[in-house]
Write a protein that holds these residues in place. Sequence first.
Motif, short mmCIF file in Angstrom:
data_model
loop_
_atom_site.label_atom_id
_atom_site.label_comp_id
_atom_site.label_asym_id
_atom_site.label_seq_id
_atom_site.Cartn_x
_atom_site.Cartn_y
_atom_site.Cartn_z
N VAL A 148 0.86 -1.18 0.00
CA VAL A 148 0.00 0.00 0.00
C VAL A 148 0.90 1.23 0.00
N LEU A 149 0.80 2.01 -1.06
CA LEU A 149 1.61 3.22 -1.21
C LEU A 149 0.88 4.39 -0.56
N HIS A 150 1.55 5.06 0.35
CA HIS A 150 1.03 6.26 1.00
C HIS A 150 1.69 7.46 0.33
N TYR A 151 0.90 8.39 -0.15
CA TYR A 151 1.45 9.57 -0.82
C TYR A 151 0.43 10.70 -0.73
N ALA A 152 0.87 11.90 -1.08
CA ALA A 152 -0.02 13.05 -1.16
C ALA A 152 0.00 13.57 -2.58
N SER A 153 -1.17 13.97 -3.07
CA SER A 153 -1.27 14.54 -4.42
C SER A 153 -0.57 15.89 -4.44
N THR A 154 -0.48 16.48 -5.61
CA THR A 154 0.14 17.80 -5.72
C THR A 154 -0.68 18.86 -4.99
N LYS A 155 -1.94 18.54 -4.69
CA LYS A 155 -2.80 19.46 -3.91
C LYS A 155 -2.78 19.13 -2.43
N GLY A 156 -1.97 18.14 -2.04
CA GLY A 156 -1.84 17.78 -0.64
C GLY A 156 -2.84 16.76 -0.14
N VAL A 157 -3.62 16.16 -1.02
CA VAL A 157 -4.60 15.17 -0.61
C VAL A 157 -3.89 13.83 -0.36
N ALA A 158 -4.01 13.33 0.87
CA ALA A 158 -3.36 12.08 1.24
C ALA A 158 -4.13 10.89 0.66
N SER A 159 -3.37 9.90 0.18
CA SER A 159 -3.97 8.69 -0.36
C SER A 159 -3.18 7.47 0.08
N GLN A 160 -3.86 6.34 0.08
CA GLN A 160 -3.27 5.03 0.36
C GLN A 160 -3.83 4.09 -0.68
N LYS A 161 -3.01 3.67 -1.60
CA LYS A 161 -3.50 2.85 -2.70
C LYS A 161 -2.56 1.67 -2.94
N ARG A 162 -3.14 0.58 -3.40
CA ARG A 162 -2.36 -0.62 -3.75
C ARG A 162 -1.38 -0.25 -4.86
N PHE A 163 -0.13 -0.64 -4.67
CA PHE A 163 0.95 -0.26 -5.58
C PHE A 163 0.67 -0.71 -7.02
N GLY A 164 0.20 -1.93 -7.21
CA GLY A 164 -0.10 -2.41 -8.56
C GLY A 164 -1.15 -1.56 -9.25
N ASP A 165 -2.15 -1.09 -8.49
CA ASP A 165 -3.20 -0.24 -9.06
C ASP A 165 -2.66 1.15 -9.41
N VAL A 166 -1.75 1.64 -8.59
CA VAL A 166 -1.14 2.95 -8.88
C VAL A 166 -0.29 2.86 -10.14
N LEU A 167 0.41 1.74 -10.31
CA LEU A 167 1.20 1.56 -11.54
C LEU A 167 0.30 1.50 -12.76
N LEU A 168 -0.86 0.87 -12.62
CA LEU A 168 -1.83 0.84 -13.72
C LEU A 168 -2.25 2.26 -14.08
N HIS A 169 -2.54 3.08 -13.08
CA HIS A 169 -2.87 4.48 -13.33
C HIS A 169 -1.71 5.20 -14.02
N PHE A 170 -0.50 4.98 -13.54
CA PHE A 170 0.70 5.61 -14.08
C PHE A 170 0.78 5.41 -15.59
N PHE A 171 0.61 4.17 -16.04
CA PHE A 171 0.69 3.90 -17.47
C PHE A 171 -0.54 4.40 -18.22
N ASN A 172 -1.71 4.31 -17.62
CA ASN A 172 -2.92 4.82 -18.26
C ASN A 172 -2.84 6.33 -18.45
N HIS A 173 -2.30 7.03 -17.46
CA HIS A 173 -2.15 8.49 -17.55
C HIS A 173 -1.28 8.86 -18.74
#
Length: 187
Positions: free
Chosen positions: A121-146
């Motif tokens: 589970v990756l913990h990070y904050a968006s560029t607007k400071g919104v904290a998130s906790q998301k499964r790493f594999g799902d974040v990577l999927l977003h990364f490539f989709n973006h």
Amino acid sequence: MSELSHLRLMAGYNTWMNQKLYDAAATLPPGELAAERGAFFGSLLGTLNHLVAADTIWLRRFTAHPARFGALEAALALAQPGALNAVYSDDLATLTRQRRMLDGVISAFTAQLADPDLEHVLHYASTKGVASQKRFGDVLLHFFNHQTHHRGQASTLLSQAGADLGVTDLLMLIENVADRTAPPGSS
């Protein structure tokens, strides 16, 4: 095909498409690259800069993974973009070098991934400071989709400027395989 195999395929697609995108962009005069075209980030250069900024932001976030992927060390050396519309460079040659470096990091990083890494589970904050906790594999999927999303916009901008990007389908990188389910002699 496993999730990990899909991510590696997307890393290869990312590199292939960025090369095609930058090669096509290099055929345009500088004025066409910077021309305001009403895209999310204005111009083709604005869109290419956004992809560099967003990829840099994500790669730096990925360094928080406890696996401490060696391929991401280069990302730590990169300046953190202050915004998603940050301008890395108005010079296509400079932007091309940065893009190639990022694509090399992305390919090397995905080669280092193992299946258990995707469950973190990756913990990070968006560029607007919104904290998130998301499964790493799902974040990577977003990364490539973006990347695919904005490269689609860039390909439209190139077409509007008269540059031909050629075939862009992921299908071009998917290997043909033998059909193991067909009855013998049915092919």
